[in-house]
Motif scaffolding. Structure first.
Motif, PDB file in Angstrom:
ATOM      1  N   LEU A  83       0.796  -1.227   0.000  1.00  0.00           N
ATOM      2  CA  LEU A  83       0.000   0.000   0.000  1.00  0.00           C
ATOM      3  C   LEU A  83       0.827   1.275   0.000  1.00  0.00           C
ATOM      4  O   LEU A  83       0.326   2.323  -0.411  1.00  0.00           O
ATOM      5  CB  LEU A  83      -0.938   0.016   1.218  1.00  0.00           C
ATOM      6  N   ILE A  84       2.065   1.231   0.473  1.00  0.00           N
ATOM      7  CA  ILE A  84       2.872   2.453   0.537  1.00  0.00           C
ATOM      8  C   ILE A  84       4.053   2.359  -0.420  1.00  0.00           C
ATOM      9  O   ILE A  84       4.447   1.266  -0.849  1.00  0.00           O
ATOM     10  CB  ILE A  84       3.368   2.735   1.975  1.00  0.00           C
ATOM     11  N   ARG A  85       4.632   3.501  -0.742  1.00  0.00           N
ATOM     12  CA  ARG A  85       5.758   3.566  -1.684  1.00  0.00           C
ATOM     13  C   ARG A  85       6.898   2.695  -1.203  1.00  0.00           C
ATOM     14  O   ARG A  85       7.306   2.757  -0.046  1.00  0.00           O
ATOM     15  CB  ARG A  85       6.260   4.997  -1.841  1.00  0.00           C
ATOM     16  N   PRO A  86       7.467   1.882  -2.084  1.00  0.00           N
ATOM     17  CA  PRO A  86       8.581   1.012  -1.680  1.00  0.00           C
ATOM     18  C   PRO A  86       9.883   1.790  -1.529  1.00  0.00           C
ATOM     19  O   PRO A  86      10.061   2.852  -2.149  1.00  0.00           O
ATOM     20  CB  PRO A  86       8.667   0.010  -2.822  1.00  0.00           C
ATOM     21  N   ALA A  88       0.037  10.885   0.232  1.00  0.00           N
ATOM     22  CA  ALA A  88       1.423  11.273  -0.050  1.00  0.00           C
ATOM     23  C   ALA A  88       2.350  10.071  -0.083  1.00  0.00           C
ATOM     24  O   ALA A  88       3.445  10.137  -0.640  1.00  0.00           O
ATOM     25  CB  ALA A  88       1.900  12.280   0.995  1.00  0.00           C
ATOM     26  N   PHE A  89       1.906   8.949   0.513  1.00  0.00           N
ATOM     27  CA  PHE A  89       2.756   7.766   0.603  1.00  0.00           C
ATOM     28  C   PHE A  89       2.168   6.570  -0.134  1.00  0.00           C
ATOM     29  O   PHE A  89       2.744   5.486  -0.113  1.00  0.00           O
ATOM     30  CB  PHE A  89       2.974   7.387   2.072  1.00  0.00           C
ATOM     31  N   ALA A  90       1.048   6.740  -0.790  1.00  0.00           N
ATOM     32  CA  ALA A  90       0.365   5.619  -1.423  1.00  0.00           C
ATOM     33  C   ALA A  90       1.188   5.055  -2.584  1.00  0.00           C
ATOM     34  O   ALA A  90       1.775   5.801  -3.375  1.00  0.00           O
ATOM     35  CB  ALA A  90      -1.005   6.057  -1.920  1.00  0.00           C
ATOM     36  N   ARG A  91       1.213   3.747  -2.672  1.00  0.00           N
ATOM     37  CA  ARG A  91       1.955   3.082  -3.743  1.00  0.00           C
ATOM     38  C   ARG A  91       1.183   3.199  -5.046  1.00  0.00           C
ATOM     39  O   ARG A  91      -0.034   2.966  -5.094  1.00  0.00           O
ATOM     40  CB  ARG A  91       2.183   1.615  -3.396  1.00  0.00           C
ATOM     41  N   ALA A  92       1.923   3.505  -6.127  1.00  0.00           N
ATOM     42  CA  ALA A  92       1.289   3.633  -7.437  1.00  0.00           C
ATOM     43  C   ALA A  92       1.777   2.569  -8.411  1.00  0.00           C
ATOM     44  O   ALA A  92       1.178   2.374  -9.470  1.00  0.00           O
ATOM     45  CB  ALA A  92       1.565   5.023  -8.006  1.00  0.00           C
ATOM     46  N   THR A  93       2.856   1.881  -8.082  1.00  0.00           N
ATOM     47  CA  THR A  93       3.456   0.919  -9.007  1.00  0.00           C
ATOM     48  C   THR A  93       2.929  -0.493  -8.754  1.00  0.00           C
ATOM     49  O   THR A  93       2.632  -0.863  -7.621  1.00  0.00           O
ATOM     50  CB  THR A  93       4.981   0.918  -8.862  1.00  0.00           C
ATOM     51  N   PRO A  94       2.832  -1.315  -9.810  1.00  0.00           N
ATOM     52  CA  PRO A  94       2.343  -2.693  -9.653  1.00  0.00           C
ATOM     53  C   PRO A  94       3.414  -3.589  -9.032  1.00  0.00           C
ATOM     54  O   PRO A  94       4.590  -3.229  -8.964  1.00  0.00           O
ATOM     55  CB  PRO A  94       2.037  -3.120 -11.088  1.00  0.00           C
TER      56      PRO A  94
END
Length: 999
Positions: free
Chosen positions: A282-285, A494-500
């Protein structure tokens, strides 16, 4: 006088009657015991040879009895004069009943403690078909790739999943635990910086156990550990090698480390992010905001907490750091036909090659647990894992809202599953809240007197959360309004993951139980394990891992305890650990034992730290020289360097013993700075050295202490002991001698035994104090070597069961049969092969070395024999170590004579094929030795071009036809794999017929 004489006669008469009555009572008692004696005794099930077989074997070996064998094998000077003081043997059912009663003393409560350990659910299909399946847990480390393709594929899945979730280019195939991974990452940054920078930064909100291990490891190698606020530390001087942050933090905060990373990089240092795989759905890696190395634990991917372990940690990084990354990496290569195959890549990092130049002593991984975590990812897939993460976040958000609405001050930073509550804001004390929570069946984290921490996991339910709220005095009905208020709110934008992530087909196919069951079975079928045949690996002691020993590890009272739960909730675990440690102390002849080291190499490291701290406590800071025989395990010199010592190598003589004159010369040369000698006994060459006491005495005379490597303890138990021999400390491979299975490359336990003067220096722990025996304190908070206070506690029941079911008589018999089986095999093979390094009377210990070097001129090397054995359905013995060009064979006591004979018959048949080459009947290139192993598709191709028959290739012995195990791929190309490292999916069926040619 007459009266006196009469009285004496009457007394005599009474004595005679009494003795008769006593004899009668004893006879009746014996009869009762015989009637009620259990039939499910363990010794007869554990030890392979029958009485009739034993007689035949002893005749070939040339001994009249087992006592005669031991007398001719084990030096009289080190034999124990009295039996071990252990409990009488229990039957399998008795031992299980006793351990069950102990387990029920534990209180299983749902934990909201967090700190890197989370409530999770093991999918039953994975529990039954992997964790409880000997096809998975009895396999060895996949050094022989052709018969290990199943778990290699699963470990490749693990690497791919971790790399995807962390946003890194590549991952290793697991490390021991998260805290150890943090320490390994620190050492890696130190090494990459050329060991020039002497500072390492740790954020003040990392997990306390991780900070403790970084301090332990850093202190031993002279690093200055700086702990503080990431926003205030100055990296501009260029004197830091790296920095460690927790993402999310131990208190749950998700922070933006982009600017921090830029400052670290500007100072020429590297950033290590300790992270959470579930949160990363769920959050940016870390890979997207600039971290260089990501570490963490895969525990919450379906692996029970188990009071601290075992769990699979991970390390992920960029490709440019691949060859400096500790641990194992699974890679793709080609086989002898140019077809794709998997192998354990980067083997040049292994410590038996790099020795004291290695930057890590890691040998054991956590393969079984990594396979469980990978299977969890395969079964749930990216959408399933994301749904679990979303539910976890939703529970945390709802609970935080309910507490906030009730007037509690809740931490305001963005979070995934963890937040803190200021209970003082409502006039409450944190300890009181924790006590109330425990009474309601849940545990919380006490941060300080005013603050409670709450972490949520997959296994939490609405009932658990209602009980949790009750501890704060909040009504369950408050959840309704809170859920409505929190509905639809995901992680902070601001921290949500956008990549698969996890986009590969393997994670998007096997989602029904039928699919998953068949997928796991397909992988299992590719691997040779102990449920297939003997694995006679010298030094690795691949003995029976009995079902009765394995059953308790999945009992919820052992599996579902948080390692930082209040001590009042785990008296059963304490009883288990204390009684096991007492038995191990008795077996080793030591004063105290610690179960904290979670691998053999960690045991080495912990033992050497005890020696180091002992010398420092006496003001001998300068004692840092460690003598190590040239024959030692490769982890020995690596462990010595990591503990701050300098290695001086001692020669071996022609018989394979330590060269005593060379040892004396080097001990004399370094006597003012001598810290320790590391020695394996029996020797790595499989010999009971006669002069071992002279060696230990000379080291003590020179001011040093003796560290004994316990890898060969299977030849010592109940016959001699490290303490009796004169060692000061010894690690025990519980995954060897004491039956914890190897799991395809882990888990392991490296308990250490120490004498009284070293007992105060056993490992401590910052959260649950431990160690410190004999120091005048109950326990200590410093010197941790593993993340959990008692290491991989969940698998200690295996060794407890083993010892309790055998008792002293059974343990002694096990050792005697380990020695007999080895000498029987050596006697059968002698003449066909040269057997190296025999002890007095021409006998070996529990293992022996077969020399294949005489055949090298004919083009036959040890690898050819190892691969040809696969055609017979056998795993190769230990290859090329401790002597190049050899095989080291250790059959263990568990194998029966028929299995020993089959293996010997295979070796003798292979010797015949070698002879055909020597006699000029067959060219080396045309021999089945060079084409081995032969796969199913090789043998049943339409066009057969080999100069020998398909039957000779695939069915070289009668028993093979009845139970054929087919290697999955042809002989792998190790050189190609190292030059063309590919360490993530896809699976083999997605490749073309040939991979691209090597550059």
């Amino acid at each position: 006088m007459l009266a006196a004489r009469l009285g004496c006669q009457q007394g005599l008469l009474r004595g005679i009657v009494s003795r008769r009555n006593g004899s009668a009572v004893r006879a009746m008692s014996a009869a009762v015991d015989k009637v009620f004696a259990p039939c499910d005794t363990f010794q007869r099930r554990h030890i392979g040879p029958s009485e009739a077989d034993t007689e035949e074997m002893m005749k070939l070996v040339g001994v009249s009895s087992l006592d005669d064998l031991v007398s001719k094998t084990v030096p009289h000077a080190i034999r124990l004069s009295e039996p071990l003081s252990l409990d009488a043997p229990l039957s399998e059912s008795e031992a299980l009943a006793k351990l069950r009663a102990i387990s029920l003393k534990n209180e299983v409560k749902k934990s909201f403690i967090g700190m890197g350990y989370c409530e999770t659910i093991t999918p039953p299909v994975i529990l039954r078909n992997m964790l409880e399946n000997p096809g998975w847990y009895t396999a060895y480390t996949p050094y022989q790739a052709e018969i290990s393709q199943g778990r290699l594929q699963s470990l490749l899945n693990f690497q791919t999943m971790v790399a995807d979730l962390t946003g890194m280019a590549m991952s290793n195939a697991s490390l021991l635990d998260e805290a150890t991974a943090c320490a390994e990452a620190m050492s890696m940054t130190h090494s990459l910086g050329g060991h020039k920078c002497k500072k390492f930064f740790v954020a003040d909100d990392v997990h306390p156990q991780s900070l403790a291990l970084v301090r332990t490891r850093g202190g031993a190698i002279g690093l200055d550990i700086i702990v503080g606020d990431p926003d205030s530390v100055d990296f501009s001087a260029g004197d830091f090698c790296g920095a460690l942050v927790q993402y999310p933090s131990t208190f749950g905060a998700v922070k933006d480390y982009a600017a921090f990373t830029e400052r670290v990089h500007a100072g020429k240092a590297l950033v290590v992010a300790a992270t959470d795989l579930m949160a990363l759905t769920l959050i940016r890696p870390p890979g997207e905001w600039g971290a260089d190395i990501a570490v963490g634990s895969a525990q919450r991917f379906g692996v029970p907490m188990g009071f601290g372990g075992p769990h699979a940690a991970f390390m992920a990084t960029s490709e440019k750091y691949a060859r400096r990354m500790p641990g194992r990496i699974i890679g793709v290569t080609i086989d002898s036909r140019g077809k794709p195959a998997l192998r354990m890549a980067m083997q040049t990092r292994e410590q038996h090659i790099r020795r004291d130049k290695a930057t890590s002593n890691i040998c054991t991984a956590q393969a079984l647990l990594a396979n469980m975590a990978a299977s969890y990812g395969v079964y749930h897939g990216p959408e399933g894992v994301k749904a679990i993460a979303t539910r976890i976040h939703g529970m945390a958000k709802t609970t935080a809202t309910a507490l906030s609405q009730a007037g509690f001050k809740v931490s305001s930073a963005p979070y995934f599953d963890t937040f803190t509550v200021d209970v003082a804001s409502k006039g409450k004390d944190a300890a009181a809240v924790a006590g109330k929570a425990a009474s309601l069946g849940v545990n919380v984290r006490v941060v300080d007197s005013a603050t409670v921490g709450l972490s949520f996991g997959e296994a939490h339910t609405k009932d658990d959360v209602e009980a949790l709220l009750g501890a704060f005095g909040v009504e369950a009905s408050a959840l309704d309004a809170a859920a409505a208020a929190a509905a639809g709110s995901g992680v902070d934008a601001a921290f949500a993951r956008a990549t698969p992530y996890m986009t590969h087909p393997v994670f998007n196919t096997h989602h029904s139980e039928t699919q998953m069951l068949r997928y796991l079975k397909s992988l299992e079928n590719k691997d040779l394990s102990l449920n297939t045949s003997m694995i006679s690996l010298g030094s690795c002691t691949m003995k029976l891992n009995a079902t009765s020993e394995m059953i308790p590890i999945t009992w919820p009272e052992f599996a579902n305890i948080h390692p930082f739960a209040p001590p009042s909730q785990w008296p059963g675990y304490m009883e288990l650990i204390d009684t096991l440690n007492r038995d191990l102390a008795e077996i080793t002849g030591f004063a105290a034992v610690s179960a904290q080291p979670n691998s053999g190499a960690q045991g080495e490291y912990a033992g050497l730290l005890c020696i180091r701290e002992y010398h420092i406590s006496r003001g001998d800071h300068h004692r840092n020289i460690c003598l190590i025989p040239v024959s030692a395990h490769g982890t020995n010199p690596a462990s010595a360097v990591l503990s701050g010592m300098k290695v001086v190598v001692v020669k071996s003589d022609e018989a394979g013993n330590v060269d005593f004159e060379d040892l004396k010369a080097k001990a004399d040369k370094h006597k003012d700075n001598l810290a320790a000698l590391m020695i394996t006994y029996p020797s790595t060459y499989g010999v009971f050295e006669e002069g071992i006491k002279d060696i230990t005495n000379y080291i003590h005379k020179s001011g040093g202490l003796v560290y004994m490597d316990g890898a060969n303890m299977n030849a010592q138990v109940a016959l001699t002991s490290p303490g009796h021999i004169g060692a000061d400390v010894c690690h025990l491979n519980l995954h060897k001698t004491f039956c914890i299975p190897h799991g395809g490359g882990g888990p392991g336990v490296g308990s250490i035994g120490v004498n009284a003067k070293l007992a105060p220096f056993l490992p401590g722990h910052p959260v649950i104090p431990t160690g410190g025996e004999g120091s005048g304190v109950v326990a200590k908070t410093s010197g941790a070597v593993s993340a959990a206070p008692f290491g991989s506690a969940a698998i200690l029941p295996i060794s407890w069961m083993y010892i309790k079911m055998l008792g002293e008589p059974g343990l002694r018999k096990a050792t005697e049969y380990a020695i007999l089986n080895a000498n029987y095999m050596a006697a059968r093979l002698e003449g066909a092969y040269d057997i190296l390094y025999r002890g007095r009377s021409g006998l070996s210990a529990h293992e022996f070395i077969v020399d294949l070097r005489p055949f090298k001129e004919a083009g036959v090397v040890e690898e050819d024999v190892a691969k040809r054995l696969q055609d017979y359905g056998y795993h190769s013995p230990t290859m090329s170590w401790p002597v190049g060009g050899t095989l080291m064979i250790e059959p263990t006591e568990s194998e029966d004579k028929a299995e020993l004979d089959r293996f010997c018959d295979a070796m003798l048949a292979i010797r015949g094929e070698i002879q055909d080459i020597l006699d000029g009947k067959v060219k080396s290139a045309d021999s089945p030795l060079k084409a081995a192993p032969h796969t199913w598709d090789m043998c049943f191709t339409d066009k057969w071009t080999k100069p020998y028959s398909r039957e000779q290739a695939a069915f070289p012995a009668p028993w093979v036809r009845a139970n054929k195990f087919w290697p999955t791929v042809g002989r792998v190309d190790n050189v190609y794999g190292d030059r063309n490292l590919v360490c993530s999916c896809p699976p083999l069926e997605d490749y073309d017929e040939e991979l691209p040619k090597a550059a």
